[in-house]
Design a protein around this motif. Structure first.
Motif, PDB file in Angstrom:
ATOM      1  N   ARG A  52      82.506  27.721  55.630  1.00 50.28           N
ATOM      2  CA  ARG A  52      81.757  27.435  56.763  1.00 50.28           C
ATOM      3  C   ARG A  52      80.243  27.623  56.692  1.00 50.28           C
ATOM      4  NH1 ARG A  52      83.432  27.451  63.119  1.00 50.28           N
ATOM      5  NH2 ARG A  52      81.596  26.141  63.783  1.00 50.28           N
ATOM      6  N   ALA A  53      79.961  28.647  56.214  1.00 49.98           N
ATOM      7  CA  ALA A  53      78.424  29.178  56.103  1.00 49.98           C
ATOM      8  C   ALA A  53      77.814  28.198  54.961  1.00 49.98           C
ATOM      9  CB  ALA A  53      78.205  30.590  55.614  1.00 49.98           C
ATOM     10  N   ALA A  54      78.575  27.817  54.113  1.00 51.91           N
ATOM     11  CA  ALA A  54      77.986  27.148  52.724  1.00 51.91           C
ATOM     12  C   ALA A  54      77.861  25.723  53.376  1.00 51.91           C
ATOM     13  CB  ALA A  54      78.798  27.163  51.413  1.00 51.91           C
ATOM     14  N   VAL A  55      78.878  25.212  53.874  1.00 55.10           N
ATOM     15  CA  VAL A  55      78.889  23.827  54.297  1.00 55.10           C
ATOM     16  C   VAL A  55      77.651  23.535  55.674  1.00 55.10           C
ATOM     17  CG1 VAL A  55      80.066  22.040  55.889  1.00 55.10           C
ATOM     18  CG2 VAL A  55      81.146  23.192  53.954  1.00 55.10           C
ATOM     19  N   ASP A  56      77.492  24.491  56.348  1.00 61.33           N
ATOM     20  CA  ASP A  56      76.653  24.481  57.624  1.00 61.33           C
ATOM     21  C   ASP A  56      75.268  24.631  56.917  1.00 61.33           C
ATOM     22  OD1 ASP A  56      78.537  24.192  59.455  1.00 61.33           O
ATOM     23  OD2 ASP A  56      78.569  26.425  60.146  1.00 61.33           O
ATOM     24  N   ALA A  57      75.154  25.086  56.058  1.00 67.60           N
ATOM     25  CA  ALA A  57      73.735  25.180  55.346  1.00 67.60           C
ATOM     26  C   ALA A  57      73.160  23.927  54.847  1.00 67.60           C
ATOM     27  CB  ALA A  57      73.635  26.204  54.103  1.00 67.60           C
ATOM     28  N   LEU A  58      74.180  22.901  54.627  1.00 72.67           N
ATOM     29  CA  LEU A  58      73.828  21.623  54.070  1.00 72.67           C
ATOM     30  C   LEU A  58      73.549  20.572  55.271  1.00 72.67           C
ATOM     31  CD1 LEU A  58      76.505  21.056  51.212  1.00 72.67           C
ATOM     32  CD2 LEU A  58      74.110  21.693  50.862  1.00 72.67           C
ATOM     33  N   GLY A  59      74.079  20.695  56.336  1.00 70.23           N
ATOM     34  CA  GLY A  59      73.775  19.761  57.341  1.00 70.23           C
ATOM     35  C   GLY A  59      74.929  19.719  58.551  1.00 70.23           C
ATOM     36  N   SER A  60      74.972  18.739  59.117  1.00 72.35           N
ATOM     37  CA  SER A  60      76.028  18.654  60.133  1.00 72.35           C
ATOM     38  C   SER A  60      77.172  17.974  59.837  1.00 72.35           C
ATOM     39  CB  SER A  60      75.531  17.909  61.606  1.00 72.35           C
ATOM     40  OG  SER A  60      74.502  18.640  62.024  1.00 72.35           O
ATOM     41  N   VAL A  61      78.436  18.510  59.840  1.00 67.41           N
ATOM     42  CA  VAL A  61      79.691  17.920  59.747  1.00 67.41           C
ATOM     43  C   VAL A  61      80.001  16.843  60.674  1.00 67.41           C
ATOM     44  CG1 VAL A  61      82.201  18.079  59.430  1.00 67.41           C
ATOM     45  CG2 VAL A  61      80.535  20.015  58.599  1.00 67.41           C
ATOM     46  N   ARG A  62      79.969  15.598  59.982  1.00 64.73           N
ATOM     47  CA  ARG A  62      80.175  14.339  60.994  1.00 64.73           C
ATOM     48  C   ARG A  62      81.506  13.702  60.765  1.00 64.73           C
ATOM     49  NH1 ARG A  62      74.927  12.454  62.178  1.00 64.73           N
ATOM     50  NH2 ARG A  62      73.671  14.198  62.926  1.00 64.73           N
ATOM     51  N   HIS A  63      82.154  13.951  59.557  1.00 67.73           N
ATOM     52  CA  HIS A  63      83.343  13.068  59.158  1.00 67.73           C
ATOM     53  C   HIS A  63      84.199  13.895  58.438  1.00 67.73           C
ATOM     54  CE1 HIS A  63      81.293   9.327  60.312  1.00 67.73           C
ATOM     55  NE2 HIS A  63      80.238   9.684  59.836  1.00 67.73           N
ATOM     56  N   LEU A  64      85.577  14.078  58.782  1.00 65.04           N
ATOM     57  CA  LEU A  64      86.550  14.430  57.808  1.00 65.04           C
ATOM     58  C   LEU A  64      87.628  13.724  57.749  1.00 65.04           C
ATOM     59  CD1 LEU A  64      87.119  17.518  60.548  1.00 65.04           C
ATOM     60  CD2 LEU A  64      85.965  17.713  58.598  1.00 65.04           C
ATOM     61  N   ILE A  65      87.752  13.740  56.040  1.00 64.23           N
ATOM     62  CA  ILE A  65      88.729  12.776  55.679  1.00 64.23           C
ATOM     63  C   ILE A  65      89.937  13.290  55.202  1.00 64.23           C
ATOM     64  CG2 ILE A  65      88.823  10.798  53.742  1.00 64.23           C
ATOM     65  CD1 ILE A  65      86.410  10.707  55.684  1.00 64.23           C
ATOM     66  N   ALA A  66      91.135  12.813  55.599  1.00 62.64           N
ATOM     67  CA  ALA A  66      92.548  12.922  55.093  1.00 62.64           C
ATOM     68  C   ALA A  66      92.735  12.079  54.306  1.00 62.64           C
ATOM     69  CB  ALA A  66      93.254  13.340  56.298  1.00 62.64           C
ATOM     70  N   PRO A  67      92.714  12.022  52.763  1.00 64.78           N
ATOM     71  CA  PRO A  67      92.871  10.823  51.843  1.00 64.78           C
ATOM     72  C   PRO A  67      94.210  10.468  51.681  1.00 64.78           C
ATOM     73  CG  PRO A  67      92.450  12.906  50.443  1.00 64.78           C
ATOM     74  CD  PRO A  67      92.380  13.043  52.155  1.00 64.78           C
ATOM     75  N   ASN A  68      95.309  11.050  52.180  1.00 62.03           N
ATOM     76  CA  ASN A  68      96.463  10.712  51.850  1.00 62.03           C
ATOM     77  C   ASN A  68      97.711  11.493  52.970  1.00 62.03           C
ATOM     78  OD1 ASN A  68      97.500  12.897  50.851  1.00 62.03           O
ATOM     79  ND2 ASN A  68      97.321  12.259  48.759  1.00 62.03           N
TER      80      ASN A  68
END
Length: 230
Positions: A52-68
């Protein structure tokens, strides 16, 4: 977190156990959309504090993808942690199975928020699952979950190692597992889908269950799907 290409990062998650006790490595991709469009998370892995810390450092989570319909194990925890994110699921996955609300069932047209940055093809004709394959334009990266795999040799032991080898899960090159080939009952539909995938100028290839490759992605895909030729 690994910086894999321009505006694309990879995070390896924990192993998950499937049918008959087969363990699978997991991997997610994080794409930062242009024009402050936020983060696009493909096949999310376990949401640990470090992740979570690594992701939050990149920006705001806007889209979550379940590809199958098989890659949803950690979707609900991400949805709870990022309530403002939109959840997009492959046509074969519903909210009851996923355990969380699904805002959008992925169709042939990309969501307007990421159209132009990420292309997609829905690969139909398989009885196991309907998988959505993605292509990140800026990094020329194709993203596949279960259709193409290359689990490291030695990952399995005993009879599972034998089955994995025969199934091509641990083949020396990225391959479509034999079970997926057998489950492809509509080859016309599958062939049409893959034809469009192979039109992408893919330099890189990211697999949920296999070592990512930095070059020769299109050729690797052509080789993996050569069995689908008429």
């Amino acid at each position: 977190m690994i910086s894999f290409a321009s505006e694309l990062w990879l995070i390896n998650g924990p192993t998950v156990t499937g049918a008959a006790g087969f363990r699978f490595p997991t991997r997610m991709a994080v794409i930062r959309l242009p024009d402050n469009g936020g983060l696009w998370i493909w096949s999310p892995v376990a949401l640990t504090p470090d992740v979570r810390a690594a992701v939050d450092a990149l920006g705001s989570v806007r889209h979550l993808i379940a590809p199958n319909s098989l890659h949803y194990t950690f979707l609900a925890e991400w949805a709870a942690a990022y309530p403002d994110a939109r959840i997009h699921a492959a046509p074969s996955l519903d909210a009851k199975v996923a355990g969380t609300k699904i805002h959008s069932t992925i169709s042939i047209e990309p969501d307007p928020d990421w159209a132009g940055a990420i292309d997609l093809v829905i690969v139909r004709g398989n009885r196991i699952t309907t998988e959505v394959v993605f292509f990140h334009r800026e990094s020329a990266t194709a993203l596949l979950t279960d259709l193409v795999q290359q689990i490291p040799l030695g990952w399995y032991r005993g009879w599972r190692a034998v089955v994995a080898r025969l199934d091509l899960m641990t083949a020396p090159v990225p391959s479509v597992p034999r079970k997926c080939r057998i489950a492809t009952t509509d080859r016309v539909a599958a062939r049409d889908s893959i034809r469009r995938v192979l039109q992408w100028p893919a330099r890189r290839l990211v697999m949920a269950h296999g070592t990512p490759i930095q070059s020769g992605g299109q050729e690797a895909l052509r080789q993996a799907f050569a069995w689908l030729k008429p």
